[in-house]
Motif scaffolding. Structure first.
Motif, PDB file in Angstrom:
ATOM      1  N   THR A  39      -1.473   3.586  -4.311  1.00 21.09           N
ATOM      2  CA  THR A  39      -2.809   3.021  -4.145  1.00 21.09           C
ATOM      3  C   THR A  39      -3.794   4.045  -3.586  1.00 21.09           C
ATOM      4  O   THR A  39      -5.001   3.876  -3.726  1.00 21.09           O
ATOM      5  N   ARG A  54       0.862  -1.180   0.000  1.00 15.45           N
ATOM      6  CA  ARG A  54       0.000   0.000   0.000  1.00 15.45           C
ATOM      7  C   ARG A  54       0.896   1.226   0.000  1.00 15.45           C
ATOM      8  O   ARG A  54       1.775   1.370   0.848  1.00 15.45           O
ATOM      9  N   ARG A 112      -0.046   7.320  -9.392  1.00  9.71           N
ATOM     10  CA  ARG A 112      -0.935   6.141  -9.447  1.00  9.71           C
ATOM     11  C   ARG A 112      -0.435   5.142 -10.484  1.00  9.71           C
ATOM     12  O   ARG A 112      -0.449   3.922 -10.257  1.00  9.71           O
TER      13      ARG A 112
END
Length: 351
Positions: free
Chosen positions: A218, A198, A213
């Motif tokens: 994330t 993450r 991104r």
């Protein structure tokens, strides 16, 4: 030859100066293929006192070797090279331990002794230990994408990588990146390469966070300060981030970093700090058993592997460049980066 000089805050000029020559037997003279403007160049652009004598600028370069000193053994005339933003001998004990930016025989570009690299030609001290040859790439026929990505290795991508490396990112961890400039986005790419599960990018410029991104972020948090900290804590279920990569260098970014770091986590800073004093006590680092890492990236330590990643197409860090100018356009390039009209500006002396 043409070269860029800064005479004070907001005052960048391109002037004609003599071509550099060999001063030490360990020097090389190189012809610039591509140079660029760094986010750290904006610090003096904001605050440098006015002077009658300009300071030459620039520290990122890919180039072709034109001349070598008598003691240079690893390079030959005609070699295509990546030149890191700091020079080093790469043979001393400090260099061998992977911290070439602290080499006792090394130094920095853009000083009275060693001119900057936003120029048609440059002198590279400690050339054997600094410049790294790019094999199997002809700069005359290589794609702009390849040249841009190789140029990104001279500083920006490997500075982001250094942040991730010093933070000891492990697969599955949560990583927060503070800053959506070129280094912050590079840190996102590096964190993804290292297996972060993450990646929270703290930035508010959509054109930049979109690239973040693409490279693995994330989540994007546009809020700053206490509001931004609260948002990251919400995303992490109140636990915070295992790793925080701080790519800005201003105190508010550091305050966000210790606000979101998880207990036992690591903050790794590569944004050049614009402060000397910062909280490290119970309410910031000590109470969380948090560690502080980072520093000037020893680009030379990572270059060979990174060059192969670019040549093989594994990574394409050159996507951070969104504006190209000739040397005469360097002042406009500084202005564009300062006004957030460009993420990172490439300099092509042939334009």
């Amino acid at each position: 030859m043409k070269a860029a000089f800064m005479y004070g805050a907001g005052d960048v000029r391109v002037e004609t100066t003599p071509k550099p020559g060999i001063q030490e037997p360990t020097d090389a003279i190189v012809r610039t293929v591509r140079a660029c403007i760094c986010g750290s160049d904006l610090h003096p652009y904001h605050s440098m006192p006015a002077s009658e004598h300009g300071q030459s600028m620039g520290h990122e370069l890919i180039a072709v070797v034109e001349e070598i000193g008598a003691d240079v053994k690893n390079l030959k005339v005609g070699d295509f090279v990546v030149v890191p933003f700091a020079f080093s001998d790469n043979t001393c004990a400090i260099c061998k331990e992977g911290f070439q930016t602290a080499c006792p025989h090394g130094g920095w570009y853009g000083t009275p002794a060693v001119p900057g690299l936003q120029a048609e030609y440059a002198r590279v001290p400690q050339a054997d230990g600094s410049a790294v040859v790019v094999h199997d790439v002809d700069p005359e026929t290589a794609s702009e994408e390849t040249l841009a990505s190789l140029l990104a290795l001279s500083d920006v991508y490997l500075t982001g990588y250094h942040a991730a490396f010093m933070a000891e990112i492990k697969p599955g961890q949560t990583v927060t990146v503070i800053g959506d400039g070129a280094v912050g986005l590079s840190a996102v790419l590096a964190a993804k390469q290292m297996g972060a599960a993450r990646i929270i990018l703290m930035g508010r410029h959509e054109s930049r966070t979109d690239l973040g991104r693409e490279w693995g972020a994330t989540h994007v948090v546009a809020e700053r300060g206490a509001e931004g900290v609260a948002k990251v804590m919400e995303i992490t279920d109140g636990e915070g981030s295992h790793v925080v990569l701080e790519a800005v260098g201003h105190m508010p970014a550091y305050e966000q970093a210790y606000g979101v770091v998880r207990a036992g986590g690591i903050i790794s800073r590569v944004g050049v700090p614009q402060y000397e004093e910062a909280p490290i006590g119970f309410g910031s680092l000590f109470g969380k058993n948090a560690r502080l890492a980072g520093g000037p990236a020893p680009v030379r330590a990572y270059l060979e592997d990174a060059i192969q990643q670019v040549v093989s197409g594994e990574i394409n860090p050159g996507k951070v460049f969104d504006m190209t100018v000739g040397l005469d356009g360097v002042p406009a390039g500084y202005s564009a980066m300062n006004d957030r009209e460009a993420l990172k500006v490439m300099v092509n002396p042939s334009l």
